[in-house]
Design a protein around this motif. Structure first.
Motif, PDB file in Angstrom:
ATOM      1  N   LEU A 176       0.988  -1.063   0.023  1.00  0.00           N
ATOM      2  CA  LEU A 176       0.142   0.077  -0.073  1.00  0.00           C
ATOM      3  C   LEU A 176       0.953   1.226  -0.033  1.00  0.00           C
ATOM      4  N   ILE A 177       0.812   2.006  -1.039  1.00  0.00           N
ATOM      5  CA  ILE A 177       1.627   3.132  -1.254  1.00  0.00           C
ATOM      6  C   ILE A 177       1.005   4.745  -1.267  1.00  0.00           C
ATOM      7  N   SER A 178       1.355   5.480  -0.427  1.00  0.00           N
ATOM      8  CA  SER A 178       0.395   6.964  -0.528  1.00  0.00           C
ATOM      9  C   SER A 178       1.568   7.830  -0.048  1.00  0.00           C
ATOM     10  N   SER A 179       1.081   9.247  -0.091  1.00  0.00           N
ATOM     11  CA  SER A 179       2.079  10.085   0.390  1.00  0.00           C
ATOM     12  C   SER A 179       2.508  10.084   1.933  1.00  0.00           C
ATOM     13  N   SER A 180       1.631   9.014   2.489  1.00  0.00           N
ATOM     14  CA  SER A 180       1.864   8.929   4.176  1.00  0.00           C
ATOM     15  C   SER A 180       2.875   7.783   4.473  1.00  0.00           C
ATOM     16  N   GLY A 181       3.193   7.027   3.376  1.00  0.00           N
ATOM     17  CA  GLY A 181       4.213   6.024   3.486  1.00  0.00           C
ATOM     18  C   GLY A 181       4.014   4.921   2.666  1.00  0.00           C
ATOM     19  N   VAL A 182       4.832   3.830   2.980  1.00  0.00           N
ATOM     20  CA  VAL A 182       4.817   2.667   2.225  1.00  0.00           C
ATOM     21  C   VAL A 182       4.527   1.382   3.426  1.00  0.00           C
ATOM     22  N   ARG A 183       3.321   0.490   2.896  1.00  0.00           N
ATOM     23  CA  ARG A 183       3.225  -0.636   3.958  1.00  0.00           C
ATOM     24  C   ARG A 183       3.278  -1.933   2.948  1.00  0.00           C
ATOM     25  N   LEU A 184       3.795  -2.765   3.746  1.00  0.00           N
ATOM     26  CA  LEU A 184       3.937  -4.126   3.264  1.00  0.00           C
ATOM     27  C   LEU A 184       2.949  -5.123   3.611  1.00  0.00           C
ATOM     28  N   LEU A 185       1.905  -5.428   2.788  1.00  0.00           N
ATOM     29  CA  LEU A 185       0.862  -6.614   3.210  1.00  0.00           C
ATOM     30  C   LEU A 185       1.446  -8.049   3.301  1.00  0.00           C
ATOM     31  N   GLY A 186       2.626  -8.287   2.205  1.00  0.00           N
ATOM     32  CA  GLY A 186       3.050  -9.382   2.292  1.00  0.00           C
ATOM     33  C   GLY A 186       3.827  -9.527   0.980  1.00  0.00           C
ATOM     34  N   PHE A 187       4.318 -10.894   0.981  1.00  0.00           N
ATOM     35  CA  PHE A 187       4.849 -11.349  -0.433  1.00  0.00           C
ATOM     36  C   PHE A 187       4.777 -12.907  -0.787  1.00  0.00           C
ATOM     37  N   ARG A 188       5.209 -13.230  -1.805  1.00  0.00           N
ATOM     38  CA  ARG A 188       4.729 -14.445  -2.331  1.00  0.00           C
ATOM     39  C   ARG A 188       6.044 -14.846  -2.975  1.00  0.00           C
ATOM     40  N   LYS A 189       6.346 -16.359  -3.074  1.00  0.00           N
ATOM     41  CA  LYS A 189       7.605 -17.050  -3.703  1.00  0.00           C
ATOM     42  C   LYS A 189       6.596 -18.204  -4.285  1.00  0.00           C
ATOM     43  N   PRO A 190       7.365 -18.901  -5.434  1.00  0.00           N
ATOM     44  CA  PRO A 190       6.585 -20.237  -5.775  1.00  0.00           C
ATOM     45  C   PRO A 190       6.297 -21.118  -4.738  1.00  0.00           C
ATOM     46  N   ILE A 210       5.544  -1.338   8.055  1.00  0.00           N
ATOM     47  CA  ILE A 210       5.668  -0.209   7.468  1.00  0.00           C
ATOM     48  C   ILE A 210       6.952  -0.079   6.989  1.00  0.00           C
ATOM     49  N   GLU A 211       7.160   0.080   5.855  1.00  0.00           N
ATOM     50  CA  GLU A 211       8.625   0.028   5.078  1.00  0.00           C
ATOM     51  C   GLU A 211       9.114   1.564   5.122  1.00  0.00           C
ATOM     52  N   ALA A 212       8.293   2.465   4.856  1.00  0.00           N
ATOM     53  CA  ALA A 212       8.699   3.819   4.804  1.00  0.00           C
ATOM     54  C   ALA A 212       7.955   4.853   5.047  1.00  0.00           C
ATOM     55  N   PRO A 213       8.525   5.889   5.583  1.00  0.00           N
ATOM     56  CA  PRO A 213       7.542   7.048   6.367  1.00  0.00           C
ATOM     57  C   PRO A 213       6.880   8.149   5.364  1.00  0.00           C
ATOM     58  N   ALA A 214       6.044   8.765   6.019  1.00  0.00           N
ATOM     59  CA  ALA A 214       5.377   9.802   5.076  1.00  0.00           C
ATOM     60  C   ALA A 214       6.326  10.724   4.217  1.00  0.00           C
ATOM     61  N   GLU A 215       6.189  11.168   3.064  1.00  0.00           N
ATOM     62  CA  GLU A 215       7.191  11.823   2.084  1.00  0.00           C
ATOM     63  C   GLU A 215       7.891  12.975   2.846  1.00  0.00           C
ATOM     64  N   THR A 216       7.137  13.526   3.905  1.00  0.00           N
ATOM     65  CA  THR A 216       7.686  14.846   4.466  1.00  0.00           C
ATOM     66  C   THR A 216       8.525  14.470   5.640  1.00  0.00           C
ATOM     67  N   ALA A 217       8.810  13.190   6.046  1.00  0.00           N
ATOM     68  CA  ALA A 217       9.295  12.920   7.228  1.00  0.00           C
ATOM     69  C   ALA A 217      10.612  12.625   7.369  1.00  0.00           C
ATOM     70  N   TRP A 218      11.311  12.325   6.072  1.00  0.00           N
ATOM     71  CA  TRP A 218      12.605  12.002   5.857  1.00  0.00           C
ATOM     72  C   TRP A 218      13.681  12.938   6.488  1.00  0.00           C
ATOM     73  N   ARG A 219      14.575  12.574   7.265  1.00  0.00           N
ATOM     74  CA  ARG A 219      15.571  13.417   7.949  1.00  0.00           C
ATOM     75  C   ARG A 219      16.480  12.544   8.548  1.00  0.00           C
ATOM     76  N   VAL A 220      17.820  12.933   8.577  1.00  0.00           N
ATOM     77  CA  VAL A 220      18.699  12.100   9.242  1.00  0.00           C
ATOM     78  C   VAL A 220      18.394  12.030  11.030  1.00  0.00           C
ATOM     79  N   GLY A 221      18.408  10.719  11.368  1.00  0.00           N
ATOM     80  CA  GLY A 221      18.112  10.473  12.907  1.00  0.00           C
ATOM     81  C   GLY A 221      16.564  10.082  12.907  1.00  0.00           C
ATOM     82  N   LEU A 222      15.955  10.073  11.614  1.00  0.00           N
ATOM     83  CA  LEU A 222      14.254   9.539  11.872  1.00  0.00           C
ATOM     84  C   LEU A 222      14.413   7.727  12.083  1.00  0.00           C
ATOM     85  N   THR A 223      13.421   7.404  13.176  1.00  0.00           N
ATOM     86  CA  THR A 223      13.472   6.024  13.155  1.00  0.00           C
ATOM     87  C   THR A 223      12.044   5.701  13.396  1.00  0.00           C
TER      88      THR A 223
END
Length: 262
Positions: A123-137, A148-161
């Motif tokens: 699920l991807i939007s300006s509020s971030g990236v969320r992983l629902l799952g994955f598939r292999k054979p 939560i794989e990535a934060p909101a677009e405006t949140a990026w900064r060094v030190g962010l956790t």
């Protein structure tokens, strides 16, 4: 850790015409023979050339724009394991577009190459990236709640956790649950710097990802990745480096691109 193992490499591969011409006299034949010979030569010169094999007909969606978190159908990226030659066979990541995963509309991203075949659902939007799952054979892994794989677009900064927990469920194609367990993840943005790869020169966010828990072996325990907005992962958690892509990054005011050119 060897990238091939983490990505699921196999271990868990054109009756010429002939006729009898009546010979009325040697004089006639002596005149006819050169004519026939010339005709034969001309026919040979006019013979059609061997047919050329045409490439197969294919379709390809060409994205007209790229998002901060690249997600448009038709985007693709090529990667090789860090330390290998650019002549090595690449892994190719493709944005397949919307699909349904676990009852939700999600965006699918498929990585193939060297026997690997893995698809992530996000699920991807300006509020971030969320992983629902994955598939292999043969195996599907669902994550609840979404990772939560990535934060909101405006949140990026060094030190962010950011960090969280999720329950991972591993199911076979027949629907049987093979295993289930809690996972904990943590991301730390450690730096922002300029890097050069075979795919170009980029300003990247340097992130360390740490994973632990009952099914932590599904992922490398700790790994560094590099991310550039409007480009994507320059270095993946599996230590794959970007070598090529089929799209260009948008330019900032003044004409400066946000990332290297493809």
């Amino acid at each position: 850790m060897n990238a091939d193992r983490m990505l699921g490499m196999p271990r868990f591969s054109l009756k010429a015409m002939s006729g009898r011409m009546p010979i009325r006299s040697s004089a006639v034949w002596s005149l006819a023979a050169p004519t026939l010979l010339m005709g034969t030569l001309m026919l040979g010169a006019c013979a059609p050339a061997p047919a050329r094999v045409s490439p197969p007909v294919q379709s390809n969606t060409v994205p007209t724009s790229v998002s901060f978190y690249p997600q448009e159908t038709g985007l693709n990226w090529a990667y090789v394991p860090e330390g290998e030659s650019t002549a090595s066979a690449p892994y190719v990541l493709r944005a397949l577009g919307p699909t349904v995963f676990g009852g939700q509309t999600a965006l699918a991203f498929q990585l193939t190459g060297r026997g690997a075949d893995q698809t992530w659902y996000r699920l991807i939007s300006s509020s971030g990236v969320r992983l629902l799952g994955f598939r292999k054979p043969g195996v599907t892994v669902t994550l609840s709640p979404a990772w939560i794989e990535a934060p909101a677009e405006t949140a990026w900064r060094v030190g962010l956790t950011w960090e969280g927990t999720t329950t991972a469920r591993v199911s076979s194609d027949d629907g049987k649950v093979q295993s289930e367990g809690l996972l904990r993840y943590r991301y730390d943005v450690q730096d922002r710097r300029r890097v050069s790869t075979p795919g170009g020169s980029f300003d990247v966010w340097v992130i360390t990802r740490q994973i632990s828990g009952e099914l932590g072996s599904l992922f490398p325990a700790a790994q560094q990745l590099w991310f550039t907005p409007f480009v994507g992962d320059i270095r993946t958690p599996e230590a794959l480096l970007l070598t090529a892509r089929n799209f260009a990054s948008p330019a900032l005011p003044g004409g400066t691109p946000t990332g290297g050119q493809p």
